[in-house]
Scaffold this active site. Structure first.
Site, PDB file in Angstrom:
ATOM      1  N   GLU A  50       0.802  -1.134   0.164  1.00  0.00           N
ATOM      2  CA  GLU A  50      -0.069  -0.093   0.150  1.00  0.00           C
ATOM      3  C   GLU A  50       0.976   1.253   0.059  1.00  0.00           C
ATOM      4  O   GLU A  50       1.992   1.183   0.256  1.00  0.00           O
ATOM      5  CB  GLU A  50      -0.979  -0.059   1.388  1.00  0.00           C
ATOM      6  CG  GLU A  50       0.001  -0.011   2.611  1.00  0.00           C
ATOM      7  CD  GLU A  50      -0.787   0.697   3.630  1.00  0.00           C
ATOM      8  OE1 GLU A  50      -1.110   2.022   3.545  1.00  0.00           O
ATOM      9  OE2 GLU A  50      -0.914  -0.144   4.774  1.00  0.00           O
ATOM     10  N   LYS A  80      -4.031  -1.156  13.589  1.00  0.00           N
ATOM     11  CA  LYS A  80      -3.303   0.066  13.877  1.00  0.00           C
ATOM     12  C   LYS A  80      -3.650   0.408  15.332  1.00  0.00           C
ATOM     13  O   LYS A  80      -4.524   0.050  15.889  1.00  0.00           O
ATOM     14  CB  LYS A  80      -3.439   1.118  13.055  1.00  0.00           C
ATOM     15  CG  LYS A  80      -4.944   1.723  12.757  1.00  0.00           C
ATOM     16  CD  LYS A  80      -5.120   2.604  11.826  1.00  0.00           C
ATOM     17  CE  LYS A  80      -6.222   3.097  11.197  1.00  0.00           C
ATOM     18  NZ  LYS A  80      -6.259   3.933  10.106  1.00  0.00           N
TER      19      LYS A  80
HETATM   20  N1  PSU Z   1      -1.731   1.688  10.105  1.00  0.00           N
HETATM   21  C1  PSU Z   1      -0.945   2.308  10.495  1.00  0.00           C
HETATM   22  N2  PSU Z   1      -0.864   3.695   9.610  1.00  0.00           N
HETATM   23  C2  PSU Z   1      -1.526   3.862   8.558  1.00  0.00           C
HETATM   24  C3  PSU Z   1      -2.482   2.891   8.297  1.00  0.00           C
HETATM   25  C4  PSU Z   1      -2.767   1.773   9.102  1.00  0.00           C
HETATM   26  O1  PSU Z   1      -0.414   2.527  11.537  1.00  0.00           O
HETATM   27  O2  PSU Z   1      -1.493   4.827   7.988  1.00  0.00           O
HETATM   28  C5  PSU Z   1      -3.485   2.974   6.896  1.00  0.00           C
HETATM   29  C6  PSU Z   1      -3.487   1.760   6.128  1.00  0.00           C
HETATM   30  O3  PSU Z   1      -3.541   2.166   4.816  1.00  0.00           O
HETATM   31  C7  PSU Z   1      -4.772   1.330   6.486  1.00  0.00           C
HETATM   32  C8  PSU Z   1      -5.606   2.681   6.677  1.00  0.00           C
HETATM   33  O4  PSU Z   1      -5.459   0.438   5.392  1.00  0.00           O
HETATM   34  O5  PSU Z   1      -4.851   3.330   7.412  1.00  0.00           O
HETATM   35  C9  PSU Z   1      -6.896   2.197   7.381  1.00  0.00           C
HETATM   36  O6  PSU Z   1      -7.822   3.539   7.403  1.00  0.00           O
HETATM   37  P1  PSU Z   1      -9.151   3.550   7.679  1.00  0.00           P
HETATM   38  O7  PSU Z   1      -9.172   3.280   9.305  1.00  0.00           O
HETATM   39  O8  PSU Z   1      -9.855   5.193   7.578  1.00  0.00           O
HETATM   40  O9  PSU Z   1      -9.810   2.722   6.861  1.00  0.00           O
END
Ligand code: PSU
Ligand code: MN
Length: 296
Positions: free
Chosen positions: A27, A160
């Site tokens: 990603e 995360k």
């Molecule tokens: N985990 C991290 N940093 C990030 C992400 C995940 O520590 O930047 C990113 C990844 O790309 C993940 C996204 O797919 O955040 C998920 O975001 P949301 O919760 O808005 O779906």
């Protein structure tokens, strides 16, 4: 690719896919929104190098001027690291293409692109999950639904650090996503080796993971196999320290009125500040380790 195709796939990746060689999707939201500059560029380079060292071809995905670029150059990365590019989840892909925008793809958008191109393995740091307080906000990452319908192996270090891990594991079970701890019986929590929650299954070798993946394929199972790889021991942070930093960061974000797409980058940078920069070091180390495992 036909002129109508939204994809620009590098020659190297097209050849590798044609030959059935090993390709690992990456990603780019981690570059645009997950890490501060210049750690974000270092992360991208270290992941690509680790994948090549293990004999596979890295396939980083991003939106560049409305094209879905697969296989990013140094120029692409520099463009993405600049401010102002958008975070592209799966729902945003079509809009970004139509508006000729540039952006970093999240796990959900990257899974969709990888699946469309026949890539079978992807690596990331942490997936999006069920956020704390989701019972009120309904903030549940699109990554979870995407994992339910993309038959890839996704290597990560859990969700995360600002997610509700127990709720995230329940949501994964509901969606039929197979979760395997790699050489661990505990689900990791990004910078933390043990979230306090067990994994349903663990595997001690890459061969075991491959066997489970092949069994899913033979079943016609369209859900992902999520491999939970704890952060390297030398870089992992203590659970209580991260919990305290996250709680303080969440409190501060509330006081400053930070919400929506800005919230995650804000919280991650606050946690890094509160841990004296060790959170970013841990983040880089686990991204590299996950890329290496995915390549294997
Ligand atoms: N985990 C991290 N940093 C990030 C992400 C995940 O520590 O930047 C990113 C990844 O790309 C993940 C996204 O797919 O955040 C998920 O975001 P949301 O919760 O808005 O779906
Ligand atoms: Mn969200």
């Amino acid at each position: 690719m036909t002129p109508q195709s939204p994809f620009d796939v590098s020659d190297e990746i097209q050849v590798a896919l044609g030959l059935g060689a090993s390709v690992v999707a990456l990603e780019s939201a981690v570059v645009t929104h997950g890490l501060p500059y210049p750690a974000n560029l270092e992360a991208a380079r270290r992941m690509e190098r680790a994948i090549r060292q293990h004999g596979a071809v890295p396939a980083a995905v991003a939106l560049i001027g409305g094209r879905v670029r697969v296989g990013l150059t140094e120029d692409d990365l520099a463009h993405l690291a600049a401010r102002g590019v958008v975070k592209v989840g799966r729902r945003d892909l079509a809009v970004a293409i139509a508006r000729q925008a540039s952006g970093g793809t999240t796990v959900s958008a990257t899974l969709a692109v990888a699946h469309a191109l026949g890539v079978r393995v992807q690596a990331t740091g942490g997936i999006g999950g069920v956020h704390m307080g989701a019972a009120q906000t309904w903030d549940i990452s699109a990554d979870l639904d995407e994992l339910s319908r993309r038959p890839l192996v996704l290597v990560c270090s859990g969700a995360k650090a600002i997610c509700d891990v127990g709720a995230t594991l329940e949501a994964l079970e509901t969606r039929g996503v197979t979760v395997i701890g790699y050489r661990t019986s505990r689900f990791p929590y990004f910078y933390v080796a043990d979230s306090g929650h067990p994994v349903p299954w663990s595997a001690d070798s890459v061969a075991e993971i491959a066997a489970i993946s092949r069994a899913k394929e033979r079943l016609g199972d369209m859900s992902a196999l999520l491999v939970a790889n704890p952060p390297p021991a030398r870089w992992a942070l203590p659970a209580d320290e991260v919990a305290e930093a996250v709680a303080r960061a969440v409190g501060r974000a509330g006081a400053e009125g930070i919400r929506g797409g800005e919230l995650t980058p804000y919280l991650l940078s606050e946690v890094d500040r509160l841990t004296g920069g060790r959170a970013v070091d841990a983040n880089l180390a686990l991204l590299e380790a996950n890329a290496a495992l995915a390549a294997q």
